[in-house]
Design an enzyme around this catalytic site. Structure first.
Site, mmCIF file in Angstrom:
data_model
loop_
_atom_site.group_PDB
_atom_site.id
_atom_site.type_symbol
_atom_site.label_atom_id
_atom_site.label_comp_id
_atom_site.label_asym_id
_atom_site.label_seq_id
_atom_site.Cartn_x
_atom_site.Cartn_y
_atom_site.Cartn_z
ATOM 1 N N LYS B 81 0.890 -1.013 -0.116
ATOM 2 C CA LYS B 81 0.282 -0.137 -0.074
ATOM 3 C C LYS B 81 0.885 1.219 0.074
ATOM 4 O O LYS B 81 1.843 1.351 0.722
ATOM 5 C CB LYS B 81 -0.885 0.260 1.354
ATOM 6 C CG LYS B 81 -1.786 1.062 1.554
ATOM 7 C CD LYS B 81 -2.689 1.122 2.585
ATOM 8 C CE LYS B 81 -3.849 2.071 2.685
ATOM 9 N NZ LYS B 81 -4.600 1.741 3.886
ATOM 10 N N SER B 156 -9.680 1.672 3.070
ATOM 11 C CA SER B 156 -8.963 2.473 2.288
ATOM 12 C C SER B 156 -7.533 1.692 1.537
ATOM 13 O O SER B 156 -7.337 2.170 0.509
ATOM 14 C CB SER B 156 -7.913 3.498 3.217
ATOM 15 O OG SER B 156 -7.194 2.822 4.002
ATOM 16 N N SER B 180 -9.534 -0.832 7.306
ATOM 17 C CA SER B 180 -9.085 -0.479 5.961
ATOM 18 C C SER B 180 -8.283 -1.711 5.216
ATOM 19 O O SER B 180 -7.995 -1.699 4.136
ATOM 20 C CB SER B 180 -8.144 0.650 6.069
ATOM 21 O OG SER B 180 -8.730 2.036 5.870
#
Ligand code: MG
Ligand code: ZN
Lengths: 96, 487, 486
Positions: B81, B156, B180
Site C-alpha cells: 500500500k 482504504s 481498511s
C-alpha cells in the site's frame, strides 16, 4: 455538549492552516454539522470514574540508550525539499 | 485455485520455487504481465518499478541456486500500500501533497520483507492518507473492484485488495485504522488480517491515527496470512508502541490448533443496515462452525452504538496533528502563491490535500481546540475504555467473535457521496481498532450478483495463532477463496 | 507611589546528551547546516519517536538537585502549532503530568559589600518538564532559511513561581540555576550557544497589594547580564507607564541587549490554542524509588551548600568561599590540595588558588583548569615548603609562576634556581648587610640621625643578593645590629 455544537469553521481552518474556498466552507459546514450532530450522542454515555484509554496495550519506559547513530547525509535530508540554498531550506519570510 | 501462476498462493508457489519448477523471475514476469493486462481497467497501482522487481527476483533466484533461500517468501511478488516507506521509492499516500516524495528510508515491515526475500511489486492505490472506505479519495483516481469494474474495491487499502484479487500480486500489505484492510478484503474476496495493535511495527507507515493504525497482510488464503504475519510481526525498537510479545510460528500453529472454539455472536452487529445477502452468508458460516462442534452463543457489546463517534473523534484528532507535518517546507507540495510562511502553510495544504482529508483535519482540530477537549477527545477516550471492556468481557465466555466484515457488498463507484453514509461502512470493523484487537476477514460467499462477501472473526489480544486457526478451519471447509474474477 | 515587581522565570536548558531526545542521531552545536538530521528529526512521513534514556536520567537528576518531587508516572503530550523551525508542527512536551513538580532554587543576593555575604533564600519552582528543541531560522530580507540541526535536542523547561522581586534576584536565580545544571553534568549552559535560554514574566503592583498586575513576557534574554538589564529596564518601563497614568497591556516584548531597549512583538494573529493531547506514539514513563536513588547517588553537593561547608570545615572567609564554590572543578581542586597539604593550610591554599592560580588561568592563552600543569599535588608541596620555612614567601611566588608554566615540582624548581631559604649562615648574611650599608651612605646617615624607616633602603639590596633565601626578620635584626655598631 448538551447544546447544539457550534463549529467556527473560519477559526478552526486558521488553526489547521487550511485555506478553504467559499464552496468548501459551505459544504464542510453542512457535512461537519451532521457529523457533530451524530457525535452528540456520546454525551449520553456515563463515563463517571472511567479511565481514558490512550494506548490499547500500554507498557512503560520504552526507550533507547543514548548512543548516537549516523543520520541522513545532508543531500539525502534535503532531497525532497521544495527550495534550498547552501544546505538550508528556504521558506518565504517568517513574520512574527 | 486457478492454474495461472499469478493466482496461486504463497504456500503453493513456495513449493514450486523450492522444487525449482518455477523461478522467481518467471513468477515475477507472470505477475508483471498480468498487471499489464489488467491495470488499465483496475487502476490499483500508483507506481511500479518493473526493473527493480525483476532485479530482486533475479537475486532471489541466485540465492536459491546457492542454497541460501530465505524461506517461504523468498521470490514472492508482494505489493505495498502506498503508505509504507521503501528507501529510494515514491511514497505518495495517494495524495497530491506527496506526489513527488521519495522515501530515503525503509519502513520496518519493508526491511523485514526484504530480509525474507520478498520481491516488491508496486505501490498500491488507497484513499488519500488512508482516509476512506472506497479508495475513491485517492488523488490519483479510484481503483475498481475486479469482480465488477463499476464498483469500489472498498478502502482504504482498495488497491491492495484489488491487485491481489486480480492476480497483479501474490500478497499485499495494507493498513487498517478502522477496517481498511478487512473491508476491502471482504469486498474483493480475499483474506485480510488486522493484527493486534502493537504486534506489527508502524515505523515507516504514514500515520493516520497513531493509536489505531496497524499494518497487516492481504492474502489469498489464511495460511498465506500466517506466513506473511510471521515475517511482519515482532518487537521493533523504532516503534515505542510495538509490543514485546512472543511470536509463535503462526503457520505451524494452524495445524496444531484444531478447535473446537466457543464463538460469540455480538447481537449489536446484526441490526438495521445489514444487507440480507451478507447476513445469510454469515449465518451459513455460523452453521458451519456449529457443525464442526463449536459452541455459538449470543454476546452483547453494549457500547457498539458509540464506536463510530468515538472513532471519528479519536481518529480525526490524531490525524489533525499527524498531518500537520505536511506543510510544504521540508518536502511535499509547496504552493507558489504564498506571500509569507503562514500563507505557505495555508495555500500548500489547501492545494495538496483532498476534500476528505481536509474535512477530517478540520473535525480533528475542532475536537482538540480550546474548550472542546474534555467534551470530545477526553470523553471519547473514556468511551473507548468502555468499548474495550465490552470485548474483554465477552472473551470471558468465548474464544472469538464472529460478525460480518462489511454491512454491504461492494457498492457502485460514486454511489456514496455523503461522508456520513460512507462512515457507516465501518461500523463492524472500527470497534476492533478501538479495542486494539486482532481480526481477520475471510471470503464467505457471493451475492446473487457475484460480489464477494466477507466474514469477520475477532480474536483475543495477541492471539493471532488461534484466530488464524479458526479462520483456517472455515477456509478448509469452503472454496470461496479459489474463485477468481474474470477480467 | 512605591511599586513592587513580581517576576517569574521560564528557563530552557539543553541537556548534554550524545543523541537527540526522540531519535538516536547525534545532537550537537556548531555543525554544518542540516547535518544532524535523520528521518525522525525531519518528520518524514511514517517516522516515530523513541525516548532517550539519558535525557530522562538528566531530567530526574535536575529534579533531585532542586528538591522537586519526581512524578511516579509522567506522560508525553503534543503541543500543536505551526512554525517552520518545528518539523512536525507539533512539539513533544509534557502538559499536565510533568516529570518534576515543585522544588526550589537557592539563591544568594548581593551583600552590603563585596566581601560580605548577602542573604540567601529559596525561590520556589512550579515544575520542570522535558521536551524537544526546535530548529533554527536565519532571516534574510525576503526569506527565512531553516537549519534542523538543533531540532530534537533534549530540553528541560524549568518554570519558577512568580516570586522574585528585582532584577538582582532574577540574576542570582539564574546564576545559581546555571551552576546547579553545570554541577550536575546536565548541561554546559553556554548561553552563547543557546544551551540556556530565559524568558521572564514581569508585572508590578503597588507595595502592599496582593493581586498581580498585568503580566508582560520578556523574550530573548540571552545572556546573564541581559537578564538583569532587561528585567530592570522592563520594571522601570512599567513604573513609568503607570506613573504617567497609562495602562499596561498584556504583551510579549523582545529585549535587545545590544541597544538596551525592548519592543512589543506584533500581537499574534490569534490567541494560542496549542490543542495539547497525549502523544499516542509514546508510552508513559514510570520512575520507581530505585531509579531515583541511583540518580540521587550521582547528585553532587550544590554551590551554596558547599559554601556553607567550606566556611565551617575550612574556616574560610567569604572572600574565598564566594570564589571557590561556583566552579565545581575549582572547589574540587581546593579540597584535594587541602587534603594533601593539611587542614591547617586551608586558608593558605585558598589564597593561592583565588589569587595566584586564577590570575595565571586568566592570562590570555592560558590553559583551562583541567589542562593546567599545576596539579593539587604541586600546590600542596609548595605550601608545605613555605610552611616549613624551606622556601620564603617571595621565592614561592616565583616558584609558582614557573610551576604553572612547566609543571615541574616546586622542590626541583627551588633547587635548580637556588630559591631555597639557606640554613642559618650568619657570616653570609652579615656580609650582604655590610655591603648594603656601605653602598648607601645617605640612608646610613639618615638612620643614624633617627629616621627609622631609612633602614628599608638597605633591605632591597640584601634580598636581591640573597636571591630570596634571606628571612626578612633576620635581615632587619642584622641591619640594626650593624648600624648600631661603630
Ligand atoms: Mg513554555
Ligand atoms: Zn518549552
Amino acid at each position: 455538549m448538551s447544546s447544539a455544537p457550534h463549529l467556527d469553521l473560519d477559526h478552526v481552518a486558521k488553526l489547521a492552516r487550511l485555506a478553504l474556498t467559499a464552496a468548501e466552507q459551505a459544504e464542510f459546514s453542512r457535512q461537519l454539522g451532521e457529523v457533530l450532530h451524530h457525535i452528540e450522542q456520546l454525551a449520553k454515555v456515563d463515563v463517571t470514574g472511567v479511565e481514558p484509554t490512550a494506548h490499547a496495550f500500554p507498557v512503560v519506559n520504552v526507550w533507547g540508550e543514548d548512543v548516537a547513530r549516523p543520520g541522513l547525509p545532508v543531500e539525502a535530508a534535503l532531497r525532497n525539499a521544495p527550495a534550498q540554498r547552501d544546505h538550508l531550506i528556504v521558506v518565504p519570510k517568517v513574520v512574527e | 485455485m486457478a492454474d495461472e501462476l499469478f493466482f496461486k498462493s504463497i504456500a503453493e508457489l513456495g513449493d514450486l520455487l523450492a522444487a525449482r519448477t518455477v523461478s522467481a523471475t518467471e513468477l515475477t514476469r507472470a505477475v508483471l504481465a498480468r498487471t499489464q493486462a489488467v491495470e488499465g481497467r483496475l487502476h490499483a497501482f500508483n507506481s511500479r518499478d518493473e526493473a527493480e522487481a525483476l532485479a530482486q527476483a533475479g537475486a532471489s533466484d541466485a540465492r536459491r541456486a546457492a542454497g541460501q533461500a530465505r524461506g517461504p517468501l523468498d521470490g514472492i511478488p508482494v505489493g505495498l500500500k502506498d503508505v509504507i516507506a521503501v528507501a529510494g521509492q515514491p511514497l505518495t499516500a495517494s495524495s497530491r501533497m506527496l506526489a513527488n516524495f521519495v522515501s530515503p528510508y525503509d519502513a520496518t515491515v519493508t526491511a523485514r520483507l526484504k530480509a525474507a526475500g520478498a520481491v516488491f511489486w508496486g505501490r498500491l492505490n488507497c484513499d488519500e492518507f488512508a482516509m476512506g472506505s472506497s479508495t475513491e479519495n485517492s488523488a490519483f483516481g479510484p481503483t475498481s473492484n475486479p469482480w465488477d469494474l463499476t464498483r469500489v474495491p472498498g478502502g482504504s487499502s482498495g488497491g491492495s485488495a484489488a491487485a491481489l484479487a486480480a492476480g497483479a500480486a501474490i500478497a499485499t500489505l495494507g493498513s487498517d485504522t478502522g477496517g481498511s484492510i478487512r473491508q476491502p478484503a471482504a469486498l474483493c474476496g480475499v483474506v485480510g488480517l488486522k493484527p493486534t495493535y502493537g504486534l506489527v511495527s508502524r515505523y515507516g507507515l504514514v500515520a493516520f491515527a497513531s493509536s489505531l493504525d496497524q499494518i497487516g497482510p492481504l492474502t489469498r488464503t489464511v495460511e498465506d496470512a500466517a506466513i506473511m504475519l510471521g515475517a511482519l510481526a515482532g518487537h521493533d525498537p523504532l516503534d515505542s508502541t510495538s509490543f514485546p510479545a512472543d511470536i509463535p510460528d503462526y503457520r505451524a500453529e494452524l495445524k496444531r490448533r484444531p478447535g473446537p472454539w466457543r464463538l460469540g455472536i455480538p447481537k449489536e452487529y446484526f441490526g438495521a443496515g445489514l444487507d440480507p445477502e451478507v447476513q445469510a452468508a454469515v449465518e451459513r458460516a455460523m452453521d458451519f462452525y456449529r457443525a464442526q462442534g463449536c459452541t455459538l452463543q449470543e454476546v452483547s457489546l453494549p457500547h457498539t452504538q458509540y464506536c463510530l463517534d468515538t472513532y471519528y473523534i479519536i481518529a480525526t484528532a490524531e490525524a489533525s496533528s499527524n498531518l500537520a507535518r505536511y506543510d510544504g517546507v521540508r518536502y511535499g507540495h509547496r504552493s507558489t502563491a504564498a506571500k509569507d510562511a503562514v500563507d505557505l502553510y495555508r495555500q500548500s495544504r489547501a492545494e495538496g490535500f483532498g476534500a476528505e482529508v481536509k474535512r477530517r483535519i478540520i473535525l480533528g482540530t475542532y475536537v482538540l481546540s480550546s474548550g472542546y477537549y474534555d467534551a470530545y477527545y477526553l470523553r471519547a477516550q473514556k468511551v473507548r475504555t468502555l468499548i474495550r471492556q465490552d470485548f474483554l468481557n465477552a472473551y470471558r465466555e468465548v474464544d472469538a467473535l464472529l460478525t460480518p466484515t462489511s454491512p454491504v457488498p461492494a457498492f457502485k463507484l460514486g454511489e456514496k457521496s455523503d461522508p456520513l453514509a460512507l462512515y457507516l461502512c465501518d461500523i463492524y470493523t472500527i470497534g476492533v481498532n478501538l479495542a486494539g484487537l486482532p481480526a481477520v476477514s475471510v471470503p464467505c460467499g457471493f451475492t446473487a450478483g457475484g460480489l464477494p462477501i466477507g466474514l469477520q472473526l475477532i480474536g483475543r489480544p495477541f492471539d493471532e495463532a488461534n484466530l488464524l486457526a479458526l479462520a483456517g478451519a472455515y477456509e478448509r471447509g469452503h472454496d470461496w477463496h479459489r474463485r477468481t474474477p474474470s477480467l | 507611589m512605591n511599586y513592587e515587581a513580581v517576576i517569574g522565570l521560564e528557563v530552557h536548558v539543553q541537556i548534554k546528551t550524545h543523541s537527540k531526545v526522540f531519535t538516536r542521531v547525534a545532537a550537537g552545536y556548531g555543525q554544518p547546516a542540516n547535518t544532524l538530521t535523520d528521518p525522525v528529526v525531519l518528520a518524514l512521513p511514517g517516522t516515530l519517536p523513541v525516548m532517550n534514556k539519558a535525557a530522562l536520567d538528566a531530567a530526574i537528576k535536575a529534579g533531585l538537585l532542586l528538591n522537586a518531587a519526581i512524578a511516579p508516572v509522567c506522560k508525553w503530550d503534543r503541543k500543536n502549532y505551526f512554525y517552520p523551525d518545528s518539523p512536525k508542527n507539533y512539539q513533544i512536551s509534557q502538559y499536565d503530568q510533568p516529570i518534576c513538580v515543585g522544588g526550589a532554587v537557592e539563591i544568594e543576593l548581593p551583600g552590603p559589600a563585596r566581601n560580605v555575604m548577602g542573604a540567601h533564600r529559596l525561590v520556589p519552582l512550579t515544575r520542570i518538564h522535558l521536551e524537544e528543541d526546535v530548529g533554527k531560522l536565519h532571516h534574510s530580507a525576503t526569506e527565512s532559511l531553516v537549519d534542523y540541526n538543533r531540532a530534537g535536542t533534549p530540553l528541560l523547561e524549568i518554570v519558577s513561581e512568580p516570586e522574585m522581586h528585582s532584577a538582582e534576584e532574577a540574576f542570582a536565580y539564574l546564576t545559581s540555576l546555571r551552576a546547579t545544571m553545570i554541577y550536575g553534568g546536565i548541561s554546559d549552559c553556554d548561553m552563547e550557544k543557546g544551551q540556556l535560554r530565559c524568558d521572564a514574566n514581569i508585572s508590578i503592583r503597588p507595595v502592599g497589594e496582593t493581586k498581580l498586575g498585568t503580566k508582560v513576557e520578556l523574550k530573548n534574554l540571552n545572556s546573564i547580564s541581559f537578564v538583569r538589564d532587561g528585567i530592570d529596564l522592563e520594571i522601570k518601563r512599567q513604573v513609568a507607564v503607570l506613573e504617567r497614568g497609562g495602562v499596561l497591556i498584556q504583551e510579549t516584548r523582545d529585549y535587545d541587549g545590544q541597544t538596551g531597549t525592548s519592543q512589543s512583538l506584533r500581537s499574534k494573529e490569534m490567541a494560542h490554542d496549542y490543542r495539547y493531547f497525549p502523544d499516542p506514539d509514546l508510552m508513559p514513563v514510570k520512575v520507581d524509588a530505585a531509579w531515583q536513588e541511583r540518580l540521587r547517588a550521582e547528585c553532587p553537593e550544590l554551590p551554596l551548600a558547599k559554601q556553607r561547608r567550606f566556611a565551617e570545615r575550612y574556616q574560610l572567609p567569604y572572600t574565598l568561599t564566594s570564589v571557590l564554590v561556583w566552579q565545581r572543578a575549582l572547589a574540587d581542586y581546593f579540597e584535594e590540595t587541602v587534603r594533601l597539604a593539611g587542614l591547617d593550610q586551608a586558608q593558605v591554599v585558598g589564597n593561592w588558588i583565588v589569587n595566584d592560580l586564577l590570575r595565571e588561568l586568566a592570562a590570555p592563552a592560558a590553559p583551562g583548569l583541567a589542562e593546567a600543569k599545576v596539579r593539587p599535588s604541586h600546590l600542596a608541596a609548595l605550601v608545605q615548603l613555605v610552611g616549613s620555612g624551606a622556601v620564603r614567601a617571595h621565592a614561592a611566588k616565583e616558584i609558582f609562576t614557573e610551576m604553572f608554566a612547566t609543571g615541574e615540582s616546586p622542590e626541583a624548581i627551588a633547587d635548580r634556581r637556588g630559591l631555597k631559604a639557606a640554613p642559618t649562615d650568619a657570616g653570609e648574611l652579615e656580609q650582604w648587610c655590610r655591603a648594603a650599608i656601605a653602598g648607601n651612605a645617605k640612608a646610613q646617615a639618615e638612620f643614624r640621625a633617627g629616621k627609622d624607616s631609612a633602614i628599608n633602603a638597605f633591605k632591597g639590596p640584601v634580598m636581591k643578593a640573597a636571591k630570596g633565601r634571606a628571612d626578612p626578620p633576620r635581615v632587619d635584626a642584622m641591619l640594626r645590629q650593624l648600624l648600631a655598631g661603630p
